[in-house]
Motif scaffolding. Structure first.
Motif, PDB file in Angstrom:
ATOM      1  N   ALA B 779       7.298  -3.535  -7.995  1.00 51.36           N
ATOM      2  CA  ALA B 779       6.680  -4.819  -7.628  1.00 51.36           C
ATOM      3  C   ALA B 779       7.558  -5.508  -6.597  1.00 51.36           C
ATOM      4  CB  ALA B 779       6.543  -5.683  -8.867  1.00 51.36           C
ATOM      5  N   ARG B 780       6.905  -6.156  -5.607  1.00 52.62           N
ATOM      6  CA  ARG B 780       7.691  -6.921  -4.611  1.00 52.62           C
ATOM      7  C   ARG B 780       6.995  -8.254  -4.435  1.00 52.62           C
ATOM      8  NH1 ARG B 780      12.083  -4.288  -3.456  1.00 52.62           N
ATOM      9  NH2 ARG B 780      12.638  -5.886  -1.973  1.00 52.62           N
ATOM     10  N   ILE B 781       7.794  -9.272  -4.448  1.00 56.59           N
ATOM     11  CA  ILE B 781       7.206 -10.583  -4.136  1.00 56.59           C
ATOM     12  C   ILE B 781       8.041 -11.288  -3.082  1.00 56.59           C
ATOM     13  CG2 ILE B 781       6.167 -10.862  -6.426  1.00 56.59           C
ATOM     14  CD1 ILE B 781       8.469 -12.812  -7.009  1.00 56.59           C
ATOM     15  N   MET B 782       7.432 -12.308  -2.470  1.00 59.39           N
ATOM     16  CA  MET B 782       8.090 -13.064  -1.402  1.00 59.39           C
ATOM     17  C   MET B 782       8.614 -14.364  -1.989  1.00 59.39           C
ATOM     18  SD  MET B 782       8.538 -11.985   1.521  1.00 59.39           S
ATOM     19  CE  MET B 782       8.677 -12.960   2.987  1.00 59.39           C
ATOM     20  N   GLY B 783       9.860 -14.700  -1.648  1.00 60.65           N
ATOM     21  CA  GLY B 783      10.385 -15.989  -2.093  1.00 60.65           C
ATOM     22  C   GLY B 783      11.880 -15.917  -2.258  1.00 60.65           C
ATOM     23  N   SER B 784      12.426 -16.874  -3.037  1.00 63.48           N
ATOM     24  CA  SER B 784      13.852 -16.900  -3.251  1.00 63.48           C
ATOM     25  C   SER B 784      14.164 -16.295  -4.610  1.00 63.48           C
ATOM     26  CB  SER B 784      14.356 -18.347  -3.175  1.00 63.48           C
ATOM     27  OG  SER B 784      15.597 -18.439  -3.833  1.00 63.48           O
ATOM     28  N   ARG B 785      14.919 -15.237  -4.550  1.00 63.72           N
ATOM     29  CA  ARG B 785      15.235 -14.488  -5.767  1.00 63.72           C
ATOM     30  C   ARG B 785      16.028 -15.357  -6.736  1.00 63.72           C
ATOM     31  NH1 ARG B 785      18.286  -8.712  -6.475  1.00 63.72           N
ATOM     32  NH2 ARG B 785      19.559  -9.487  -8.196  1.00 63.72           N
ATOM     33  N   ASP B 786      16.980 -16.114  -6.220  1.00 67.85           N
ATOM     34  CA  ASP B 786      17.819 -16.929  -7.098  1.00 67.85           C
ATOM     35  C   ASP B 786      16.991 -17.972  -7.830  1.00 67.85           C
ATOM     36  OD1 ASP B 786      20.017 -15.522  -6.485  1.00 67.85           O
ATOM     37  OD2 ASP B 786      20.803 -16.962  -5.008  1.00 67.85           O
ATOM     38  N   ILE B 812      10.040  -9.722 -23.975  1.00 67.01           N
ATOM     39  CA  ILE B 812       9.737  -9.892 -22.551  1.00 67.01           C
ATOM     40  C   ILE B 812       9.078  -8.635 -22.018  1.00 67.01           C
ATOM     41  CG2 ILE B 812      10.727 -10.306 -20.272  1.00 67.01           C
ATOM     42  CD1 ILE B 812      13.088 -11.629 -21.742  1.00 67.01           C
ATOM     43  N   SER B 813       7.928  -8.803 -21.316  1.00 63.28           N
ATOM     44  CA  SER B 813       7.325  -7.627 -20.708  1.00 63.28           C
ATOM     45  C   SER B 813       6.714  -7.994 -19.358  1.00 63.28           C
ATOM     46  CB  SER B 813       6.270  -7.019 -21.645  1.00 63.28           C
ATOM     47  OG  SER B 813       5.165  -7.869 -21.731  1.00 63.28           O
ATOM     48  N   GLY B 814       6.924  -7.110 -18.379  1.00 59.05           N
ATOM     49  CA  GLY B 814       6.406  -7.356 -17.020  1.00 59.05           C
ATOM     50  C   GLY B 814       5.401  -6.298 -16.645  1.00 59.05           C
ATOM     51  N   GLY B 815       4.558  -6.591 -15.667  1.00 61.53           N
ATOM     52  CA  GLY B 815       3.604  -5.608 -15.200  1.00 61.53           C
ATOM     53  C   GLY B 815       2.876  -6.134 -13.977  1.00 61.53           C
ATOM     54  N   THR B 816       2.135  -5.229 -13.324  1.00 62.13           N
ATOM     55  CA  THR B 816       1.346  -5.677 -12.179  1.00 62.13           C
ATOM     56  C   THR B 816      -0.115  -5.494 -12.499  1.00 62.13           C
ATOM     57  OG1 THR B 816       1.549  -3.497 -11.203  1.00 62.13           O
ATOM     58  CG2 THR B 816       3.107  -5.143 -10.462  1.00 62.13           C
ATOM     59  N   ARG B 817      -0.904  -6.416 -11.992  1.00 62.69           N
ATOM     60  CA  ARG B 817      -2.340  -6.321 -12.181  1.00 62.69           C
ATOM     61  C   ARG B 817      -2.968  -6.653 -10.828  1.00 62.69           C
ATOM     62  NH1 ARG B 817      -4.544  -9.666 -17.150  1.00 62.69           N
ATOM     63  NH2 ARG B 817      -3.244  -8.173 -18.253  1.00 62.69           N
ATOM     64  N   LYS B 818      -3.567  -5.644 -10.206  1.00 61.45           N
ATOM     65  CA  LYS B 818      -4.113  -5.797  -8.855  1.00 61.45           C
ATOM     66  C   LYS B 818      -3.044  -6.347  -7.903  1.00 61.45           C
ATOM     67  CE  LYS B 818      -8.907  -6.105 -10.217  1.00 61.45           C
ATOM     68  NZ  LYS B 818     -10.011  -7.001 -10.516  1.00 61.45           N
ATOM     69  N   THR B 819      -3.211  -7.586  -7.455  1.00 61.14           N
ATOM     70  CA  THR B 819      -2.261  -8.125  -6.480  1.00 61.14           C
ATOM     71  C   THR B 819      -1.323  -9.116  -7.143  1.00 61.14           C
ATOM     72  OG1 THR B 819      -3.781  -9.892  -5.934  1.00 61.14           O
ATOM     73  CG2 THR B 819      -3.926  -7.899  -4.609  1.00 61.14           C
ATOM     74  N   VAL B 820      -1.211  -9.039  -8.456  1.00 64.47           N
ATOM     75  CA  VAL B 820      -0.426 -10.053  -9.151  1.00 64.47           C
ATOM     76  C   VAL B 820       0.644  -9.412 -10.007  1.00 64.47           C
ATOM     77  CG1 VAL B 820      -0.548 -11.892 -10.877  1.00 64.47           C
ATOM     78  CG2 VAL B 820      -2.363 -11.662  -9.170  1.00 64.47           C
ATOM     79  N   TYR B 821       1.812 -10.026  -9.973  1.00 59.01           N
ATOM     80  CA  TYR B 821       2.879  -9.631 -10.890  1.00 59.01           C
ATOM     81  C   TYR B 821       2.828 -10.587 -12.077  1.00 59.01           C
ATOM     82  CZ  TYR B 821       7.558  -9.366 -12.907  1.00 59.01           C
ATOM     83  OH  TYR B 821       8.604  -9.261 -13.781  1.00 59.01           O
ATOM     84  N   LEU B 889       2.714 -14.108 -10.343  1.00 60.09           N
ATOM     85  CA  LEU B 889       3.137 -14.294  -8.950  1.00 60.09           C
ATOM     86  C   LEU B 889       2.369 -13.328  -8.055  1.00 60.09           C
ATOM     87  CD1 LEU B 889       6.957 -14.351  -9.693  1.00 60.09           C
ATOM     88  CD2 LEU B 889       5.615 -16.305  -8.877  1.00 60.09           C
ATOM     89  N   PRO B 890       1.957 -13.773  -6.857  1.00 63.42           N
ATOM     90  CA  PRO B 890       1.258 -12.846  -5.949  1.00 63.42           C
ATOM     91  C   PRO B 890       2.215 -11.773  -5.445  1.00 63.42           C
ATOM     92  CG  PRO B 890       1.665 -14.922  -4.843  1.00 63.42           C
ATOM     93  CD  PRO B 890       2.120 -15.097  -6.264  1.00 63.42           C
ATOM     94  N   LEU B 891       1.743 -10.524  -5.453  1.00 60.42           N
ATOM     95  CA  LEU B 891       2.583  -9.440  -4.951  1.00 60.42           C
ATOM     96  C   LEU B 891       2.640  -9.508  -3.430  1.00 60.42           C
ATOM     97  CD1 LEU B 891       1.410  -6.500  -7.229  1.00 60.42           C
ATOM     98  CD2 LEU B 891       3.713  -7.505  -7.141  1.00 60.42           C
ATOM     99  N   HIS B 892       3.777  -9.079  -2.928  1.00 57.61           N
ATOM    100  CA  HIS B 892       3.939  -9.064  -1.470  1.00 57.61           C
ATOM    101  C   HIS B 892       3.625  -7.670  -0.944  1.00 57.61           C
ATOM    102  CE1 HIS B 892       5.524  -9.565   2.464  1.00 57.61           C
ATOM    103  NE2 HIS B 892       6.477  -8.679   2.273  1.00 57.61           N
ATOM    104  N   GLN B 893       2.598  -7.601  -0.071  1.00 52.44           N
ATOM    105  CA  GLN B 893       2.266  -6.306   0.512  1.00 52.44           C
ATOM    106  C   GLN B 893       2.844  -6.223   1.921  1.00 52.44           C
ATOM    107  OE1 GLN B 893      -0.683  -7.416  -1.323  1.00 52.44           O
ATOM    108  NE2 GLN B 893      -0.729  -5.718  -2.790  1.00 52.44           N
ATOM    109  N   PRO B 894       3.838  -5.404   2.095  1.00 53.06           N
ATOM    110  CA  PRO B 894       4.449  -5.335   3.418  1.00 53.06           C
ATOM    111  C   PRO B 894       3.507  -4.670   4.430  1.00 53.06           C
ATOM    112  CG  PRO B 894       5.689  -4.015   1.821  1.00 53.06           C
ATOM    113  CD  PRO B 894       4.436  -4.455   1.141  1.00 53.06           C
TER     114      PRO B 894
END
Lengths: 123, 894
Positions: B779-786, B812-821, B889-894
């Motif tokens: 997963a990749r997103i745009m923003g400030s990591r800190d 805690i569990s993470g995942g992606t769904r379509k364009t969303v993290y 969070l919206p995923l970042h598509q490069p």
């Protein structure tokens, strides 16, 4: 003479309890409401000598309640003591502009509350 | 042939007319200085002394020998007057403004009023002009013989006629008298020589009319139809192969430079100039004059070659043609034309040179030996006048001697161009002086000296063909037999003819040394100052305005000098009405400058400075001020460009500032809002605390249970206050909106790992366990990591702190769904009731009471951050029992 009846509108239970205690001791008949809606309900059903109104209420806030009171033919002359924890001059002016009779900032002195309520209820 | 007596008589009569014209001109000009004598026409005619007898006779001669080449001599000046108008205008304005007396004066003034430079140019001019004057005398003498002897032109060419000593001598004497009477009336050179100029203008007309009449006659009477004329023309005359080569270019350059640099041209063009209008008219009228006087050159040359006997000197065709056809009066007119052109040249040259000699050679010497400042004022003035007059006699008779010695040789024939080549050596210094601030007097002296020496060695001395200084052996094989020093092939350069060769080397070395030596050393402050005055002439500064030179001198000392050099009447004017009117003892800088300028108009800038320096006790030249001035012109240009650039910068900065200001305002509003909320939140528990404390204090009779109840409230409200403060501290840690928003692409799982690691100690302390369930892949997103990590820390620590379970657990569990993290943080605490869920994200929300164990400020801020990522922060029930926070969070598509 019968006891003057005062409605306290305040969502903070501890403050409601302390106000009820002091004013009760001072000889007033106390009723309480925890939000604006309940306050308006009670005001419609019952006549009060004075209203102690907190401005920050969930839902219908203190300003709304005050406006309703002042626009109501029967209630418009009722003394309203506004309580606020914000204490800013702007709030005070706003409250007075829409018809607050008195303005008391939290934290208040118990004696002051009793004195103001007594004055306004003709005690 | 004409009777000699008649010719002499006509000449004398003509000279008498010139005297009258000069006399009347002087008188009229004194009454009305702005009259016709100052008209552009007279000015232009005076410039036409460029056309000497060398033009009048020589053009035809040159055409007969070299075809069209003669035209270059007039093409150069035409180009200068039309194309170099800007340069001439600057030169003339400087001359007028600073009362320049000669080209030597102008160059010496420009280079720090350097006396050596003025003396060098004077010597150079004297050397180069003497043969030129001799040429004029020879022309008159020869033309006299042509019209008074039978077949004179042939005989003169063959050299069989000895020139008449008496004629040449008396001619020279007459020219001296005229020049002295009308040219040296006053020592103020800038008091224009109206008489001379009037006579010169008349002579200019006479020579033009004479040449046109002869030409027209030749054309009408001798040439037949134009077709016949060209058919009969000798091949050599129109041979184009001789034209348009490097010699053509060299001659154009030479003549163009000469029309600026010749002392007599400088005299009439610059020194005698009184308004820019004169120059403006001359810029087209002078070329027109040159065109007219050359109109019939080719027809006359053709006719001469066709009709005159073999061996006739082509230089005398103009005269020989009418004589051969028996047209005596036409011959006489042509003679007068030649006479006019020769005499006007000698007169103006001698005047110009006499000024130079007196100002740049005699004055400095006299001052060196303290001859000038002593004696009465009249003595000094007459001393200067006498030196000028003697200089004229010296110059003219030097020319006469030269003429007499070389009378039988051909050396004079080509002297015109040779003389030109020497006289233009000041050109590089002049041009640099007007345009190049960095030029120094050292550079000018080096360039001029080298140019002069090369000219002497490669052109002037060889012109004597071994008879003077350089032997013919040296001319043939080089100095000391070194072939690379052959005068006509310096450094092995053999491609050019001697004139082009000399011009090339002298100008190249002259310019190179001027530039090279100038760059070696900074200009002196005075040179720099003069450079500013000259180069920025159109900015019209005066010395006092500039405030660069500060000098101290006593008024009485200055007055003494002024009395002696300027004469009492002008001194009175200067001292009674000028800057000294206030009768101070110490002269102002302005007065000193005024006196120096007036002196310069008389004795030249260098001598004037030298004179003033004698009474000046203290002189400083502010180099900073100078640099400021010198830089100003460029600075203004650079400045406006810089201003434009800056204003664009400022606009950009202003926009940034406005943006920053807007941000600050927003932050300020948020801060006020925040403080107001903090105030509210603090006051609420304090109200209870104060109120119940007062109740307890004032009601001693209360029963124990009630007392304890009230004390319990006070205690819990105190805790609430503490939590509140902790919340504020938490928020400080987050500082939302205060940090610059750096958007980078990153893996949110990394931020999560970081957050979990941070919360580990807290979890251990609380005995809680953090369980990592699913992980999102790639997963990749745009923003400030800190900032995102801060959000996670906040959510996890909340779940730990507010978990009332005996065995706290955070899943805690993470995942992606379509364009969303999507990240879920669940706990097994008591959960959050449905109705409080919206409010929990408001700062200090009112539902946040003891029974919910207030969640502080962290949640609202976390939500803000997530929203800035373009995502959302929500809340639901967890499967494991407590609350579950969900971050999307919206995923970042490069």
């Amino acid at each position: 003479m019968s006891k003057a009846r005062v409605l306290i509108v305040e969502d903070e239970p501890n403050i409601v309890e302390s106000l009820s205690f002091i004013l009760g001791r001072a000889g007033f008949d106390i009723e309480t409401a925890v939000d604006g809606a309940e306050a308006l309900q009670r005001l419609r059903r019952q006549v009060y000598s004075a209203l102690i109104l907190d401005l920050m209420l969930p839902g219908i806030n203190g300003f709304d309640v005050l406006r309703s009171v002042r626009s109501d033919g029967e209630l418009k002359d009722m003394p309203v003591i506004v309580l606020t924890a914000k204490g800013q001059a702007a709030d005070r002016q706003a409250a007075e502009a829409i018809g607050a009779t008195a303005f008391i900032t939290k934290p208040f002195s118990n004696a002051e509350i009793v004195q103001r309520v007594s004055e306004l209820t003709g005690g | 042939m004409l009777p000699a007596n008649l010719v002499v008589l006509v000449c004398l009569a003509y000279v008498a007319v010139l005297f009258v014209v000069a006399f009347v001109g002087d008188r009229r000009a004194r009454k009305n200085p702005a009259g016709w004598l100052s008209s552009p026409l007279v000015y232009t005619l005076s410039i036409s002394i460029y056309c000497t007898s060398w033009t009048f006779f020589g053009s035809v001669g040159s055409a007969a020998k070299n075809g069209l080449e003669f035209a270059t001599i007039y093409l150069g000046p035409t180009i200068v007057f039309v194309g170099w108008w800007i340069f001439l205008r600057k030169l003339v304005t400087i001359g007028r403004t600073y009362h320049t007396t000669s080209i030597a004066d102008l160059i010496s003034a420009r280079f720090g009023k350097n006396p050596a430079l003025g003396a060098m140019i004077t010597v150079l001019a004297l050397v180069a002009i003497t043969p030129y004057i001799a040429l004029q005398l020879k022309a008159i003498s020869a033309s006299f013989q042509v019209i008074t002897f039978p077949a004179g032109a042939v005989a003169a060419a063959a050299g069989s006629l000895e020139p008449d000593f008496a004629i040449a001598f008396w001619l020279a004497a007459g020219l001296c008298v005229f020049s002295i009477i009308f040219g040296v009336r006053n020592i103020d050179v800038n008091e224009r020589h109206h008489g001379v100029i009037a006579a010169i203008a008349l002579e200019a007309l006479v020579k033009l009319v004479a040449f046109l009449v002869v030409g027209l006659w030749v054309y009408l009477a001798l040439s037949g139809t134009p077709e016949e004329m060209f058919r009969n023309a000798p091949v050599s005359l129109l041979n184009p192969q001789q034209s348009f080569g490097e010699r053509w270019v060299a001659l154009c350059f030479l003549s163009g430079a000469a029309v600026i640099c010749l002392p007599r041209q400088f005299q009439v063009t610059v020194v005698e100039n009184s308004s820019e209008e004169q120059l403006r008219t001359a810029s087209w009228m002078f070329p027109l004059y040159l065109f007219l006087i050359n109109l019939f050159v080719i027809p006359i040359a053709m006719a001469g070659l066709n009709f005159l006997p073999e061996g006739t000197d082509p230089d005398l065709f103009v005269l020989a043609l009418p004589m051969a056809e028996g047209q005596g009066s036409l011959g006489l007119l042509a003679f007068l034309g030649g006479f006019s052109s020769a005499t006007s040249m000698v007169i103006v040259s001698s005047i110009a040179l006499s000024t130079m000699i007196s100002n740049h050679i005699i004055m400095p010497i006299a001052m060196r030996f303290s001859m000038v400042p002593t004696g009465s004022s009249q003595n000094v003035r007459s001393f200067i006048l006498v030196t000028r007059r003697l200089s004229i006699i010296f110059i003219v008779f030097l020319g006469f001697v030269y003429f007499w010695i070389s009378r039988t040789s051909d050396a004079l024939a080509s002297i015109g161009l040779i003389s030109f080549c020497g006289l233009i050596q000041p050109l590089p210094a002049l041009v640099a002086g007007l345009y190049w601030r960095r030029a120094t007097h050292g550079g000018a002296i080096a360039g001029l000296g080298a140019g002069f020496l090369i000219w002497c060695y490669t052109l002037f001395l060889p012109s004597f063909e071994g008879a003077f200084v350089l032997s013919s052996d040296v001319i043939e094989h080089g100095l000391f037999g070194w072939s690379w020093l052959r005068p006509h092939a310096l450094f092995g350069l053999e491609a050019f003819d001697p004139l082009v060769h000399a011009l090339f080397w002298s100008m190249a070395v002259n310019s190179a040394l001027l530039i090279g030596v100038s760059l070696l050393r900074e200009p002196t402050p005075l040179t720099r100052f003069q450079a500013t005055l000259f180069i920025d002439i159109f900015r019209r500064q005066t010395e006092s305005e500039l405030g660069v030179i500060r000098r101290t001198a006593r008024v009485s000392d200055l007055r003494q000098i002024a009395d002696r050099i300027l004469g009492p009447s002008e001194a009175v004017q200067l001292f009674e009405h000028g800057a000294a009117a206030e009768k101070a003892v110490i002269a102002s800088d302005e007065l000193i400058s005024q006196v120096e300028q007036r002196l310069a108009a008389n004795v030249g800038a260098a001598s004037a400075r030298s004179l003033v320096s004698r009474v000046v006790t203290d002189e400083t030249i502010s180099v900073d001020e100078l640099k400021r001035l010198a830089g100003e012109a460029e600075q203004i240009r650079a400045y406006s460009a810089e201003l434009e650039r800056k204003s664009r910068q400022i606009e950009a900065t202003a926009a940034e500032l406005a943006e920053a200001n807007e941000r600050l305002r927003e932050i300020d509003v948020r801060k006020d809002e925040f403080l107001s909320q903090v105030s509210h939140e603090v006051r609420t528990p304090m109200t209870s605390i104060r109120s119940f404390s007062e109740i307890l204090l004032n009601n001693r009779d209360l029963d124990e249970t009630r007392k304890l109840h009230f004390l319990g409230i006070i205690q819990s409200e105190s805790f609430r206050l503490t939590r509140l403060l902790d919340g504020i501290l938490d928020m400080n840690l987050m500082e939302p909106g205060m940090q610059p928003w750096e958007a980078t692409s990153f893996d949110p799982e990394d931020a999560l790992d970081q957050a979990i690691a941070t919360c580990e100690p807290l979890a251990r302390a609380a005995g809680a366990s953090i369980i990592r369930r699913r992980r999102a892949r790639n997963a990749r997103i745009m923003g400030s990591r800190d900032q995102l990590a801060q959000v996670f820390i906040n959510l996890i620590s909340n779940s730990i702190k507010h978990n009332s379970n005996a065995e706290p657990e955070i899943a805690i569990s993470g995942g992606t769904r379509k364009t969303v993290y999507e990240l879920r943080i669940a706990d097994n605490g008591q959960g959050i009731p449905e109705r409080d869920r919206d409010q929990i994200f408001q700062k200090f929300y009112r539902g946040q009471q003891t029974r919910h164990r207030g969640v502080g400020l962290g949640l609202p801020i976390s939500r803000q951050i997530v929203e800035r990522f373009g995502g959302e922060l929500g809340l639901s029930d967890a499967k494991i029992g407590g609350a579950e926070f969900i971050v999307r969070l919206p995923l970042h598509q490069p």
